[in-house]
Design an enzyme around this catalytic site. Structure first.
Site, PDB file in Angstrom:
ATOM      1  N   PHE A  17      21.495 -48.673  -0.463  1.00  0.00           N
ATOM      2  CA  PHE A  17      20.842 -47.402  -0.165  1.00  0.00           C
ATOM      3  C   PHE A  17      20.443 -46.631  -1.413  1.00  0.00           C
ATOM      4  O   PHE A  17      20.214 -45.437  -1.354  1.00  0.00           O
ATOM      5  CB  PHE A  17      21.772 -46.536   0.692  1.00  0.00           C
ATOM      6  CG  PHE A  17      22.251 -47.239   1.930  1.00  0.00           C
ATOM      7  CD1 PHE A  17      21.378 -47.473   2.982  1.00  0.00           C
ATOM      8  CD2 PHE A  17      23.560 -47.677   2.033  1.00  0.00           C
ATOM      9  CE1 PHE A  17      21.807 -48.130   4.130  1.00  0.00           C
ATOM     10  CE2 PHE A  17      24.002 -48.337   3.178  1.00  0.00           C
ATOM     11  CZ  PHE A  17      23.130 -48.562   4.226  1.00  0.00           C
ATOM     12  N   SER A  52      24.395 -50.180  -6.258  1.00  0.00           N
ATOM     13  CA  SER A  52      24.735 -49.267  -7.356  1.00  0.00           C
ATOM     14  C   SER A  52      25.738 -49.920  -8.305  1.00  0.00           C
ATOM     15  O   SER A  52      25.736 -49.639  -9.510  1.00  0.00           O
ATOM     16  CB  SER A  52      25.296 -47.954  -6.802  1.00  0.00           C
ATOM     17  OG  SER A  52      26.246 -48.209  -5.788  1.00  0.00           O
ATOM     18  N   ASP A  71      36.108 -49.674  -1.725  1.00  0.00           N
ATOM     19  CA  ASP A  71      35.467 -49.606  -0.392  1.00  0.00           C
ATOM     20  C   ASP A  71      36.382 -50.327   0.595  1.00  0.00           C
ATOM     21  O   ASP A  71      36.967 -51.360   0.257  1.00  0.00           O
ATOM     22  CB  ASP A  71      34.094 -50.315  -0.453  1.00  0.00           C
ATOM     23  CG  ASP A  71      33.154 -49.880   0.675  1.00  0.00           C
ATOM     24  OD1 ASP A  71      33.588 -49.862   1.841  1.00  0.00           O
ATOM     25  OD2 ASP A  71      31.988 -49.581   0.373  1.00  0.00           O
ATOM     26  N   ASP A 141      30.041 -42.149  -3.627  1.00  0.00           N
ATOM     27  CA  ASP A 141      29.000 -42.510  -2.658  1.00  0.00           C
ATOM     28  C   ASP A 141      29.663 -43.194  -1.459  1.00  0.00           C
ATOM     29  O   ASP A 141      29.239 -44.239  -1.001  1.00  0.00           O
ATOM     30  CB  ASP A 141      27.981 -43.452  -3.322  1.00  0.00           C
ATOM     31  CG  ASP A 141      26.731 -43.652  -2.480  1.00  0.00           C
ATOM     32  OD1 ASP A 141      26.461 -42.816  -1.591  1.00  0.00           O
ATOM     33  OD2 ASP A 141      26.027 -44.655  -2.710  1.00  0.00           O
ATOM     34  N   HIS A 144      30.155 -40.109   4.335  1.00  0.00           N
ATOM     35  CA  HIS A 144      29.400 -38.866   4.241  1.00  0.00           C
ATOM     36  C   HIS A 144      29.741 -37.869   5.345  1.00  0.00           C
ATOM     37  O   HIS A 144      29.041 -36.880   5.523  1.00  0.00           O
ATOM     38  CB  HIS A 144      27.897 -39.157   4.205  1.00  0.00           C
ATOM     39  CG  HIS A 144      27.451 -39.782   2.904  1.00  0.00           C
ATOM     40  ND1 HIS A 144      28.300 -39.928   1.824  1.00  0.00           N
ATOM     41  CD2 HIS A 144      26.255 -40.287   2.510  1.00  0.00           C
ATOM     42  CE1 HIS A 144      27.638 -40.502   0.833  1.00  0.00           C
ATOM     43  NE2 HIS A 144      26.404 -40.736   1.217  1.00  0.00           N
ATOM     44  N   HIS A 169      26.165 -39.029  -5.007  1.00  0.00           N
ATOM     45  CA  HIS A 169      24.932 -39.471  -4.355  1.00  0.00           C
ATOM     46  C   HIS A 169      24.721 -38.736  -3.034  1.00  0.00           C
ATOM     47  O   HIS A 169      25.667 -38.253  -2.427  1.00  0.00           O
ATOM     48  CB  HIS A 169      24.955 -40.986  -4.098  1.00  0.00           C
ATOM     49  CG  HIS A 169      23.592 -41.540  -3.838  1.00  0.00           C
ATOM     50  ND1 HIS A 169      23.323 -42.462  -2.865  1.00  0.00           N
ATOM     51  CD2 HIS A 169      22.405 -41.269  -4.451  1.00  0.00           C
ATOM     52  CE1 HIS A 169      22.029 -42.751  -2.884  1.00  0.00           C
ATOM     53  NE2 HIS A 169      21.448 -42.047  -3.833  1.00  0.00           N
ATOM     54  N   ASP A 170      23.469 -38.664  -2.599  1.00  0.00           N
ATOM     55  CA  ASP A 170      23.090 -38.066  -1.312  1.00  0.00           C
ATOM     56  C   ASP A 170      23.411 -36.573  -1.246  1.00  0.00           C
ATOM     57  O   ASP A 170      23.927 -36.077  -0.248  1.00  0.00           O
ATOM     58  CB  ASP A 170      23.740 -38.824  -0.149  1.00  0.00           C
ATOM     59  CG  ASP A 170      23.356 -40.302  -0.153  1.00  0.00           C
ATOM     60  OD1 ASP A 170      22.151 -40.588  -0.112  1.00  0.00           O
ATOM     61  OD2 ASP A 170      24.250 -41.161  -0.228  1.00  0.00           O
TER      62      ASP A 170
HETATM   63  N1  SAH Z   1      26.863 -47.233  -3.304  1.00  0.00           N
HETATM   64  C1  SAH Z   1      26.256 -48.119  -2.316  1.00  0.00           C
HETATM   65  C2  SAH Z   1      26.206 -47.535  -0.932  1.00  0.00           C
HETATM   66  C3  SAH Z   1      27.521 -47.076  -0.377  1.00  0.00           C
HETATM   67  S1  SAH Z   1      27.414 -46.808   1.366  1.00  0.00           S
HETATM   68  C4  SAH Z   1      24.838 -48.484  -2.745  1.00  0.00           C
HETATM   69  O1  SAH Z   1      24.273 -47.827  -3.599  1.00  0.00           O
HETATM   70  O2  SAH Z   1      24.256 -49.415  -2.208  1.00  0.00           O
HETATM   71  C5  SAH Z   1      28.965 -46.046   1.675  1.00  0.00           C
HETATM   72  C6  SAH Z   1      30.138 -47.009   1.638  1.00  0.00           C
HETATM   73  O3  SAH Z   1      31.319 -46.217   1.693  1.00  0.00           O
HETATM   74  C7  SAH Z   1      30.227 -47.984   2.815  1.00  0.00           C
HETATM   75  O4  SAH Z   1      30.221 -49.302   2.347  1.00  0.00           O
HETATM   76  C8  SAH Z   1      31.561 -47.636   3.498  1.00  0.00           C
HETATM   77  O5  SAH Z   1      32.300 -48.767   3.946  1.00  0.00           O
HETATM   78  C9  SAH Z   1      32.305 -46.918   2.417  1.00  0.00           C
HETATM   79  N2  SAH Z   1      33.287 -45.951   2.885  1.00  0.00           N
HETATM   80  C10 SAH Z   1      33.087 -44.936   3.754  1.00  0.00           C
HETATM   81  N3  SAH Z   1      34.207 -44.229   3.915  1.00  0.00           N
HETATM   82  C11 SAH Z   1      35.150 -44.807   3.115  1.00  0.00           C
HETATM   83  C12 SAH Z   1      36.530 -44.535   2.844  1.00  0.00           C
HETATM   84  N4  SAH Z   1      37.157 -43.527   3.413  1.00  0.00           N
HETATM   85  N5  SAH Z   1      37.181 -45.355   2.002  1.00  0.00           N
HETATM   86  C13 SAH Z   1      36.538 -46.404   1.416  1.00  0.00           C
HETATM   87  N6  SAH Z   1      35.240 -46.681   1.618  1.00  0.00           N
HETATM   88  C14 SAH Z   1      34.557 -45.909   2.457  1.00  0.00           C
HETATM   89 MG    MG Z   2      24.348 -43.138  -0.997  1.00  0.00          MG
END
Ligand code: SAH
Ligand code: MG
Length: 211
Positions: A17, A52, A71, A141, A144, A169-170
């Protein structure tokens, strides 16, 4: 410094993303911090499939530093089935839950970053309970939702070293542009704490420095 052709090729085929323009800005910030006297690893919260991570990894590799990317690989609310950002290819059919870890591993192998990136699989606040190292650059990131974003800020931001960078991010000031949690639960509290100052903004990426 630039991403080499091989890493660029892997980036082009890695799901994720992060737009290139923001990835480049993240990369430049990471290169700068890795060249600085601020010690410690880069930590990423939210690896997903590694987009990323490749930018952060390329910067760290050039400087002999390490990236720890955290993650649980089960996806965020907005990437679950039925939501806009859902990708059925990242579902483990056996348990009918998302599993992006195989995609991350593939990206790290192909981008030749296995010597630099340490993937930690677990819920971010849970991993933070065993973390005590000062961080040169923290990139948040992850989830959200308000609760997840707040937990990420609370559990990790205080580990950023003096002079280190907090990247978020975001971040959208206007609710019409996107979800508000990274803005309200990470970006605002970081600035309001007086501990961080803004040093850069590209798209929805914000770069803050710890005073
Ligand atoms: N940085 C990545 C996108 C991350 S998307 C890029 O640039 O492509 C958000 C990620 O956060 C997802 O893979 C999701 O599994 C993870 N995530 C969400 N909540 C989380 C949590 N509480 N602990 C660990 N990972 C989490
Ligand atoms: Mg993001």
């Amino acid at each position: 410094m630039q991403l080499d052709d091989e890493k660029r090729r892997v980036l082009a085929e890695t799901k994720g993303f992060m737009p290139d323009e923001e990835g480049e800005a993240l990369f430049r910030a990471a290169v700068d911090i890795c060249r600085s006297s601020v010690e410690g690893p880069i930590v990423e919260i939210g690896s997903y499939c590694g987009r990323s991570t490749i930018w952060l990894g390329a910067a760290a590799q050039g400087a002999g530093r390490v990236v720890v990317t955290v993650d649980h690989h089960r996806g965020s609310e907005e990437t679950q089935a039925g939501w806009e950002h859902h990708d059925p290819e990242v579902v483990d059919q056996r348990i009918n839950k998302m599993d992006t870890l195989p995609f991350l591993r593939r990206a790290l192998w192909d981008a030749e970053l296995e010597d630099t990136v340490i993937a930690v699989v677990g819920a971010s606040p849970r991993v933070a309970t065993v973390w005590s190292t000062e961080i040169a650059m923290l990139f948040i990131d992850g989830g959200h939702g308000a609760e997840h974003a707040a937990a990420d800020y609370r559990s990790w931001a205080h580990h950023v070293a003096q002079g280190g960078v907090l990247a978020i991010h975001d971040v959208f000031a206007d609710p019409a542009d996107g979800g508000q949690a990274p803005h309200d639960e990470i970006y605002r509290p970081a600035l309001d704490s007086g501990t961080f100052v803004e040093i850069g903004a590209t798209g929805s990426l914000r770069l803050l420095r710890r005073q």
